[in-house]
Design a protein around this motif. Structure first.
Motif, short mmCIF file in Angstrom:
data_model
loop_
_atom_site.label_atom_id
_atom_site.label_comp_id
_atom_site.label_asym_id
_atom_site.label_seq_id
_atom_site.Cartn_x
_atom_site.Cartn_y
_atom_site.Cartn_z
N ALA A 13 0.78 -1.37 0.41
CA ALA A 13 0.06 -0.10 -0.04
C ALA A 13 0.71 0.91 0.25
CB ALA A 13 -1.43 -0.72 1.01
N SER A 14 1.76 1.09 0.63
CA SER A 14 2.86 2.70 0.31
C SER A 14 3.67 2.33 -1.12
CB SER A 14 3.76 2.41 1.95
OG SER A 14 4.93 3.51 2.01
N LEU A 15 3.68 1.47 -1.19
CA LEU A 15 4.52 1.45 -2.70
C LEU A 15 3.32 2.15 -2.96
CD1 LEU A 15 7.13 1.28 -4.74
CD2 LEU A 15 5.84 -1.33 -4.95
N ALA A 16 2.46 1.53 -3.24
CA ALA A 16 1.10 2.32 -4.14
C ALA A 16 0.79 3.72 -3.91
CB ALA A 16 0.07 2.17 -4.49
N LEU A 17 0.78 4.26 -2.71
CA LEU A 17 0.98 5.74 -2.56
C LEU A 17 1.39 6.16 -3.18
CD1 LEU A 17 -0.90 7.81 -0.79
CD2 LEU A 17 0.24 6.78 1.02
N ASN A 18 3.06 5.88 -3.00
CA ASN A 18 4.50 6.74 -2.75
C ASN A 18 4.73 6.43 -4.42
OD1 ASN A 18 5.72 7.76 -0.49
ND2 ASN A 18 5.68 5.92 -0.36
N ALA A 19 4.17 5.96 -5.34
CA ALA A 19 4.13 5.83 -6.52
C ALA A 19 2.72 6.61 -7.51
CB ALA A 19 4.36 3.91 -7.56
N ALA A 55 8.22 4.46 -11.44
CA ALA A 55 7.73 5.23 -11.24
C ALA A 55 8.01 4.32 -9.38
CB ALA A 55 6.83 5.42 -10.28
N VAL A 56 7.40 2.71 -9.97
CA VAL A 56 7.54 1.44 -8.86
C VAL A 56 9.42 0.76 -9.34
CG1 VAL A 56 6.81 -0.69 -8.81
CG2 VAL A 56 5.33 1.21 -9.36
N SER A 57 10.00 1.51 -10.23
CA SER A 57 11.65 0.66 -10.02
C SER A 57 12.51 1.56 -9.16
CB SER A 57 11.57 0.51 -11.75
OG SER A 57 11.56 2.14 -12.65
N ALA A 58 11.98 3.37 -8.50
CA ALA A 58 12.39 3.53 -7.46
C ALA A 58 13.42 2.97 -7.05
CB ALA A 58 11.94 4.98 -7.83
N ASP A 59 14.05 3.63 -6.51
CA ASP A 59 15.17 2.89 -4.96
C ASP A 59 14.10 2.84 -3.50
OD1 ASP A 59 17.36 3.38 -6.16
OD2 ASP A 59 17.90 4.93 -5.23
N PHE A 60 12.60 3.39 -3.27
CA PHE A 60 11.69 2.93 -2.80
C PHE A 60 11.48 2.13 -3.29
CE2 PHE A 60 9.44 5.96 -4.89
CZ PHE A 60 7.93 5.71 -5.14
N GLY A 61 11.05 1.90 -4.39
CA GLY A 61 10.25 0.96 -5.20
C GLY A 61 9.98 -0.68 -4.65
N ARG A 62 12.03 -1.01 -4.93
CA ARG A 62 12.34 -1.83 -4.86
C ARG A 62 13.08 -2.51 -3.80
NH1 ARG A 62 15.78 1.17 -9.50
NH2 ARG A 62 17.52 1.22 -7.79
N ALA A 73 17.25 -4.74 6.52
CA ALA A 73 18.51 -4.41 6.12
C ALA A 73 18.10 -3.30 4.62
CB ALA A 73 19.00 -5.03 5.49
N MET A 74 16.15 -3.16 3.95
CA MET A 74 16.28 -3.40 2.81
C MET A 74 15.35 -1.72 3.64
SD MET A 74 16.72 -3.74 -0.26
CE MET A 74 18.64 -4.30 0.12
N GLN A 75 14.04 -1.91 4.41
CA GLN A 75 14.14 -1.08 5.64
C GLN A 75 14.87 -0.02 5.86
OE1 GLN A 75 11.19 0.64 6.09
NE2 GLN A 75 10.78 -2.11 6.80
N THR A 76 15.98 -0.37 6.31
CA THR A 76 17.27 1.22 6.80
C THR A 76 17.66 1.89 4.61
OG1 THR A 76 19.11 -0.42 5.10
CG2 THR A 76 18.41 -0.28 8.06
N ARG A 77 16.91 0.99 3.38
CA ARG A 77 16.70 1.55 2.35
C ARG A 77 16.26 3.65 2.51
NH1 ARG A 77 21.17 1.73 0.07
NH2 ARG A 77 20.06 2.44 -2.11
N LEU A 78 14.79 2.93 3.45
CA LEU A 78 14.03 3.92 3.49
C LEU A 78 13.86 5.07 4.49
CD1 LEU A 78 11.06 1.36 2.54
CD2 LEU A 78 12.12 2.75 0.65
N THR A 79 15.16 5.44 5.31
CA THR A 79 15.81 5.91 6.04
C THR A 79 16.73 6.96 5.75
OG1 THR A 79 17.35 4.77 6.86
CG2 THR A 79 14.86 4.16 8.47
N HIS A 80 16.59 8.36 6.88
CA HIS A 80 17.26 9.38 6.51
C HIS A 80 18.48 9.04 6.18
CE1 HIS A 80 13.86 13.16 6.60
NE2 HIS A 80 14.02 12.30 8.26
N ALA A 81 19.22 8.04 6.66
CA ALA A 81 20.64 7.21 6.62
C ALA A 81 21.09 7.05 5.48
CB ALA A 81 20.67 6.34 7.49
N ALA A 82 19.91 5.82 4.23
CA ALA A 82 20.06 6.28 3.14
C ALA A 82 20.15 7.78 2.08
CB ALA A 82 19.42 5.21 2.37
N SER A 83 19.72 8.55 2.73
CA SER A 83 20.07 9.67 1.81
C SER A 83 20.98 10.28 2.18
CB SER A 83 18.75 10.41 1.47
OG SER A 83 18.52 10.83 2.90
#
Length: 551
Positions: free
Chosen positions: A72-78, A92-99, A136-146
């Motif tokens: 649902a979050s992926l759909a909303l952000n996309a 949109a779906v293949s962006a970093d957050f989508g993967r 590990a993938m969840q950390t890709r969605l945090t401030h740390a990854a950016s």
């Protein structure tokens, strides 16, 4: 699509909070299974099989919820990306957050499937691998990854922080299931001791990870009180202190249980219930924090200490008289537009819900808002005082104090949003396109609901049954939702000063709700103390509202 974009910010924070909750329950369930239940099961009594099945069912439910919420979050952000940048859905779906979201959802689904059976070495290894990959993938969605600089220390700190929250907060439902399922004092002692050790290790991970992130994301003392990120971090710290107080109480009880197996464990269960509630609030606050830019990235337009002191200094008397409606900005703009467009069938409206345009504010607008808050403060102070008076034998008449909630809800319904029905030009359903109006309507509904339920409880006394729990749950929920209130991404001083008053309101609401819960669910000294704590928290809320100012 336009409606979705209008409320995207608020929806994304709430959805992110629900994802963190589902993730904590999933990873916490795995930790409970691998670190506690597996090693202890041979030493427990005959009730183990039923408890294990209940824990696995809750784990499967949490993992499925994590998969669905992530999709649902992926759909909303996309959808937001497609709606704003006009990019194709595939891009949109293949962006970093989508993967990252796709991998997390797949891992959660795998955990839900693998958890549908007894643990053995191969299955446990697969569950552990999936949980590590999801984290590990969840950390890709945090401030740390950016971050533009060295990211690995922050990524590891974030992962440790979330893992600690999962083991402690996420493991609590399984801990309660085990305590309620076991009937033998020896089982209680083994389970409580092992879970206590796991919790202490988890707290160490939470604190260490939090300190590293705070040092990097806040960076200075001035950013703690001068930015929304710093203020929300303080709110999380306040909630953590509440949790540590409850945890300390449970630690001493566990040590007493080790020495004396006949020690009652009712308080252990009730404190764990409250820990779950406050822990969920912490996760919602964490979701709100991820929506804010780190304080270190906002070196300009921070609040100065003297500005905070000037705004927080109490002023007397409170504003209890209202300006006329036709002096407000929205009324004057609408009058000008109506006059200029006389005769046109489709005249422009002064206020379009959800458009995101902030109307200019005049002195009457500020006076209108302060009048609303100050009268709300009067209602809440009276509620707290009457709830205290009710404790005395001569004060039984004061048990009708919940009726004041209905009066306050009606007052706020008419006054909170001057641009919306029934006072303003926007219709009731049309006005819900504005996230702020929608949140105000939700809060009004919550106030009316818990007022009615609590009045019924007061009339029925001990015969009220489960209805008595509606009031504390609604109060605590209101405080938690206040922490998800939308924030400006820029450091706009006036908005930040207003939000600074929301944070202590939220903390008082959470404290009041769970104190009332303990009063109802326990007896003895803890219950008597809690019966005084929550009315005092209400009085504090009222005093904060009476001190509310916008200029």
């Amino acid at each position: 699509m336009y409606l979705l974009l209008d409320i995207f910010g608020y929806l994304s924070v709430v959805l992110r909070g629900l994802i963190l909750i589902a993730q904590s329950f999933t990873l916490g369930g795995l930790a409970f299974q691998l670190l506690l239940w597996g090693p202890l099961q041979p030493r427990l009594s005959v009730y183990g099989l039923t408890i294990e099945e209940r824990c696995r069912a809750f784990l499967r439910f949490s993992a499925f919820a994590l998969a669905l919420l992530t999709v649902a979050s992926l759909a909303l952000n996309a959808a937001a990306l497609v709606g704003t940048l006009q990019v194709p859905w595939s891009e949109a779906v293949s962006a970093d957050f989508g993967r990252a979201d796709i991998v997390i959802a797949a891992c959660a689904l795998g955990i839900a499937i693998l958890a549908n059976g007894p643990a053995h070495r191969l299955r446990s290894a697969a569950l552990l691998a999936l949980s590590v990959l999801a984290l590990a993938m969840q950390t890709r969605l945090t401030h740390a990854a950016s971050r533009p600089d060295v990211r690995w220390p922050l990524l590891l700190s974030d992962a440790g922080h979330m893992a600690g929250a999962a083991v402690w907060i996420g493991g609590l439902p399984y801990f309660l299931i085990a305590l309620n399922g076991c009937k033998d004092a020896g089982d209680w002692r083994l389970i409580a001791r092992r879970y206590s050790l796991m919790s202490m290790a988890a707290v160490a991970a939470i604190v260490c990870g939090g300190l590293v992130m705070a040092a990097n994301y806040i960076g200075s003392v001035a950013a703690i009180y001068g930015t929304a990120y710093g203020v929300m971090t303080l709110a999380k710290l306040g909630l953590l202190l509440m949790l540590l107080m409850l945890g300390a109480g449970n630690y001493f009880l566990v040590e007493r249980l080790r020495r004396d197996p006949t020690t009652p464990i009712l308080r252990l269960k009730r404190f764990a219930e409250v820990e779950i509630g406050i822990g969920l609030t912490v996760l919602l606050a964490a979701a709100s924090l991820t929506s804010l830019p780190p304080g270190v990235d906002l070196p300009r337009d921070r609040l100065a200490w003297h500005e905070i002191v000037e705004r927080a200094t109490p002023q007397w008397p409170p504003r209890l008289t209202s300006p006329d409606y036709d002096k407000l900005t929205v009324a004057q703009l609408q009058a000008k537009i109506t006059l200029a467009d006389a005769g046109r069938a489709n005249a422009q409206a002064a206020y379009v819900p959800g458009e995101g345009t902030i109307l200019p504010r005049n002195a009457e607008d500020i006076a209108w808002s302060e009048y609303n808050h100050h009268w709300a403060g009067v209602f809440v102070v009276l509620i707290g005082l009457l709830a205290l008076v009710e404790h005395f034998r001569w004060g039984r008449w004061a048990r009708h104090w919940p009726l004041l909630f209905l009066a306050m809800a009606a007052f706020l319904f008419f006054r909170a949003d001057e641009q919306a029905w029934p006072l303003g030009p926007a219709g009731f359903f049309e006005s819900l396109r504005d996230p702020e109006v929608a949140q105000h309507r939700i809060f009004v509904l919550l106030i009316a609901v818990f007022g009615l339920f609590e009045w019924r409880v007061r009339l029925r006394g001990s015969k009220a049954g489960p209805a008595a729990l509606v009031f504390p749950l609604t109060t605590a929920l209101g405080g938690a939702l206040l922490l998800t209130h939308s924030h400006a991404i820029a450091n706009i001083k006036d908005q930040l000063l207003i939000e600074m008053s929301h944070t202590p309101l939220a903390l008082c609401g959470v404290a009041a709700g769970w104190a009332r819960w303990l009063e109802l669910r326990l007896d003895g000294r803890v219950s008597r103390a809690a019966a005084w704590i929550w009315p005092v928290a209400f009085i504090l809320v009222g005093l904060i509202l009476l001190d509310y100012r916008e200029a």
